[in-house]
Scaffold this active site. Sequence first.
Site, PDB file in Angstrom:
ATOM      1  N   ASP A 220       8.459  20.145  34.785  1.00  0.00           N
ATOM      2  CA  ASP A 220       9.905  20.196  34.970  1.00  0.00           C
ATOM      3  C   ASP A 220      10.365  21.660  34.923  1.00  0.00           C
ATOM      4  OD1 ASP A 220       8.919  19.894  32.341  1.00  0.00           O
ATOM      5  OD2 ASP A 220      10.785  19.064  31.585  1.00  0.00           O
TER       6      ASP A 220
ATOM      7  N   ASN B  20       7.933  10.525  26.346  1.00  0.00           N
ATOM      8  CA  ASN B  20       7.806  11.940  26.678  1.00  0.00           C
ATOM      9  C   ASN B  20       7.642  12.790  25.410  1.00  0.00           C
ATOM     10  OD1 ASN B  20       9.801  14.071  28.868  1.00  0.00           O
ATOM     11  ND2 ASN B  20       8.577  14.701  27.155  1.00  0.00           N
TER      12      ASN B  20
ATOM     13  N   ARG C  65      11.289   7.655  29.412  1.00  0.00           N
ATOM     14  CA  ARG C  65      10.321   8.343  30.260  1.00  0.00           C
ATOM     15  C   ARG C  65       9.087   8.666  29.442  1.00  0.00           C
ATOM     16  NH1 ARG C  65      14.609  12.898  29.955  1.00  0.00           N
ATOM     17  NH2 ARG C  65      13.550  14.668  28.990  1.00  0.00           N
ATOM     18  N   SER C  66       7.947   8.627  30.118  1.00  0.00           N
ATOM     19  CA  SER C  66       6.692   8.947  29.467  1.00  0.00           C
ATOM     20  C   SER C  66       6.264  10.340  29.890  1.00  0.00           C
ATOM     21  CB  SER C  66       5.638   7.887  29.816  1.00  0.00           C
ATOM     22  OG  SER C  66       4.458   8.063  29.057  1.00  0.00           O
TER      23      SER C  66
ATOM     24  N   GLU D 264       3.797  29.623  25.914  1.00  0.00           N
ATOM     25  CA  GLU D 264       3.602  28.381  26.674  1.00  0.00           C
ATOM     26  C   GLU D 264       3.187  28.650  28.113  1.00  0.00           C
ATOM     27  OE1 GLU D 264       7.115  26.126  27.443  1.00  0.00           O
ATOM     28  OE2 GLU D 264       8.340  27.892  27.846  1.00  0.00           O
TER      29      GLU D 264
ATOM     30  N   GLU E  93      19.293  16.436  26.789  1.00  0.00           N
ATOM     31  CA  GLU E  93      18.835  17.738  26.295  1.00  0.00           C
ATOM     32  C   GLU E  93      19.091  18.869  27.295  1.00  0.00           C
ATOM     33  OE1 GLU E  93      15.245  16.385  28.683  1.00  0.00           O
ATOM     34  OE2 GLU E  93      16.947  15.484  27.630  1.00  0.00           O
TER      35      GLU E  93
END
Length: 571
Positions: free
Chosen positions: A315, A206, A215-216, A505, A282
């Site tokens: 997410d 990730n 996780r990717s 973002e 995190e």
Amino acid sequence: MLQLGLLLGLQLGLEVALPPPCDSQIYCTGELLRQVQMAKLYQDDKHFVDMPLTKDPDQVLSDFNELFNSSGGNISRDLLKTFVNEHFKDPGQEMETWIPEDWKASPRFFQNISDTRLRAWAEDLHNIWKKLGRKIKLDVSDQPDRYSLIYAAHPFIVPGGRFIEFYYWDSYWVMQGLLLSEMAATVKGMLQNFLDMVKHYGHVPNGGRVYYLQRSQPPLLTLMMDRYLAYTNDLAFLRDNIETLDLELVFWMRDRSVNISHKGEHYVLNRYHVPYGGPRPESYSKDEELAELLPEDARESLWTELKAGAEAGWDFSSRWFVGSNYLLDIKTSQVVPADLNAFLCQAEELLANFHTKLGNMTMAQYYLEAQAQRKAAMKALLWNETLGSWFDFHIETRKQNHAFYPSNLSPLWAGCFSDLDTVRKNIKYLEDNKIFTYRHGIPTSLQISGQQWDFPNAWAPLQDLVVKGLADSGSAQAQEVAFQLAQNWIQTNFALYQKNKAMYEKYDISIDVAEPGGGGEYEVQEGFGWTNGVALQFLDRYGNLLTSRSGPMLPSTSWLLLALLLLDLLC
């Protein structure tokens, strides 16, 4: 066999002892992590797990255990803060700011931007690369246990804000911008970092932290290679790394695939799935507090679904919720996403092309057959002829999610489906959902959930998913719509940059004057890598047409669609 056993346990509703996201008893699991994060010493949980150690981890843990025992397991906030200050350093000290050696003033494509204000803005965006460059210090390689940062040998561009390390899918749009900035050497170094990750871990994590290792993110590595090759024709680099590109596809098919029976046929498609335990380090306190609303035996399942949502890059979003509009009902691993399968469909075609260039026709044929099988599965399970687009498929309910998301059009962007009738139906789908009424950008969804990947936010990569898919089609109608959507987005980015001298973002596109986006787990971030990359792409594609002056919004009434259809027929 381990993953199979975990999967079966989760599907049967059993509480399964899942492994942590990494082995570190400081950054991924353990009492020290729990105590610090639940005490909320920092506004953002990510701050703590990004802090380097001042001592070896065994010594830090020994000192913590002594403090824990001497306080009877009830460490005061002040003592905990003192402990952290003595044993950790501020985040970011393990990297240094790096100005790319291949940065140069005034890339050639600036000359094609007619609007002088947009051309000056493009120069500002180009200059931002120098602020986002990072190089990891060698001590991270020499003493990796003292850091959560994963060592990468080559410098890279970061997204910005709280995201001070590399990220996987962000980097595709960053690289697109870098290539327009004529910075192919920087792109090659970033590509090599990702290829090194696949060699070492079997996939691209990730992001560049140990707590991201299991996780990717959306698999765009093969596409990154394709874009680099289109710019450089560096076939030697491709030849050296083709087996590594194959290896990443092995990961997705081995660990992220799902078998689905439908109308007497059997299909294999892909999903996001991260069967590793505990809260995300995190976002530890948020995950822990959310799980407290569930019975204890349901918490591990929730945490795996949250990690899968993070792997998706969205997410979080209502895309992953089943039965409600609330994060507690997240079921990411039970969704077959349209965009993930479009990305893999594209990767299979690109790998077939790569192997053909290198003379390996056996592997080329393998990927062509794999892509044909995937396209058949996508048509059977994800395409909806009545609504005129593709949709995520829920494994448990065996139904499509018919809510609007820009990702529904991703098969056009990936080039997996491009016949004119399909393109026209997708334009009609956009109009039916009144997407053309949003003058500041394409909304991430039409659902209000409080999550950042939902209304009213708009994100740069999702603009590209729609605009590029329409622009690359052979339809004059689609190309005109694509330009208008790009014009809207450029004016939004430009106007807010003129006001705040910052790129964001995400953007709130629900109001008369666009503002930075909101919602989700953290404050909106500035920088911003992929936003800059998409803006540069649109400026390159439409530079002679775009204007910095706001005009009337794109009409959304049926007469526009009729006019564009007539234009298509005339062409």
